[in-house]
Design a protein around this motif. Sequence first.
Motif, PDB file in Angstrom:
ATOM      1  N   SER A  35     -29.720  27.138  36.298  1.00  0.00           N
ATOM      2  CA  SER A  35     -30.069  28.561  36.248  1.00  0.00           C
ATOM      3  C   SER A  35     -31.315  28.781  35.398  1.00  0.00           C
ATOM      4  O   SER A  35     -32.191  29.577  35.753  1.00  0.00           O
ATOM      5  N   TYR A  36     -31.413  28.095  34.279  1.00  0.00           N
ATOM      6  CA  TYR A  36     -32.581  28.210  33.401  1.00  0.00           C
ATOM      7  C   TYR A  36     -33.847  27.771  34.133  1.00  0.00           C
ATOM      8  O   TYR A  36     -34.873  28.460  34.084  1.00  0.00           O
ATOM      9  N   LEU A  37     -33.779  26.649  34.816  1.00  0.00           N
ATOM     10  CA  LEU A  37     -34.955  26.149  35.531  1.00  0.00           C
ATOM     11  C   LEU A  37     -35.363  27.093  36.655  1.00  0.00           C
ATOM     12  O   LEU A  37     -36.553  27.340  36.870  1.00  0.00           O
ATOM     13  N   GLU A  38     -34.391  27.641  37.377  1.00  0.00           N
ATOM     14  CA  GLU A  38     -34.700  28.587  38.450  1.00  0.00           C
ATOM     15  C   GLU A  38     -35.326  29.868  37.884  1.00  0.00           C
ATOM     16  O   GLU A  38     -36.304  30.383  38.431  1.00  0.00           O
ATOM     17  N   THR A  39     -34.791  30.342  36.779  1.00  0.00           N
ATOM     18  CA  THR A  39     -35.325  31.551  36.148  1.00  0.00           C
ATOM     19  C   THR A  39     -36.738  31.315  35.644  1.00  0.00           C
ATOM     20  O   THR A  39     -37.611  32.187  35.772  1.00  0.00           O
ATOM     21  N   ARG A  40     -36.991  30.158  35.084  1.00  0.00           N
ATOM     22  CA  ARG A  40     -38.331  29.826  34.606  1.00  0.00           C
ATOM     23  C   ARG A  40     -39.333  29.797  35.752  1.00  0.00           C
ATOM     24  O   ARG A  40     -40.451  30.297  35.643  1.00  0.00           O
ATOM     25  N   ASN A  41     -38.925  29.257  36.896  1.00  0.00           N
ATOM     26  CA  ASN A  41     -39.777  29.230  38.074  1.00  0.00           C
ATOM     27  C   ASN A  41     -40.050  30.651  38.572  1.00  0.00           C
ATOM     28  O   ASN A  41     -41.187  30.987  38.918  1.00  0.00           O
ATOM     29  N   ASP A  42     -39.015  31.486  38.613  1.00  0.00           N
ATOM     30  CA  ASP A  42     -39.181  32.881  39.037  1.00  0.00           C
ATOM     31  C   ASP A  42     -40.095  33.634  38.082  1.00  0.00           C
ATOM     32  O   ASP A  42     -40.875  34.489  38.509  1.00  0.00           O
ATOM     33  N   LEU A  43     -40.013  33.343  36.798  1.00  0.00           N
ATOM     34  CA  LEU A  43     -40.866  33.997  35.813  1.00  0.00           C
ATOM     35  C   LEU A  43     -42.334  33.653  36.062  1.00  0.00           C
ATOM     36  O   LEU A  43     -43.197  34.520  36.000  1.00  0.00           O
TER      37      LEU A  43
END
Length: 112
Positions: A39-47
């Motif tokens: 989830s952290y990695l996906e959120t970082r990519n979305d950011l």
Amino acid sequence: MAKGAKRTHRRGGRGRLRLLWAVGILGIAVYLYYRPIASYLETRNDLGTSRTEVESLHLVRAELELRLVSTTSLGSLEREARRINYVKPGERLFVVKGIPAWRQARSAGNRP
């Protein structure tokens, strides 16, 4: 000698059991941390994607602000009004039709 052999065997069994427990605990920890890390990695990519989009929107806004400044000047308002056939008080509007045909006839008549 038989007693020493049994002790070594028991120590080996305890070592395997400890290793099995360590591997089990490590497996549970990896299982529990997988979702939050994903989830952290996906959120970082979305950011990163959102930041890129915000930067492009800032550029579009700057362009629109420049257009707003340029279109609110008196000269540009007058040009736009004349483009849609508005005239100043006291002026007459003349609509000339057939200019392309006139140009074609003129260019055909000038040829030697």
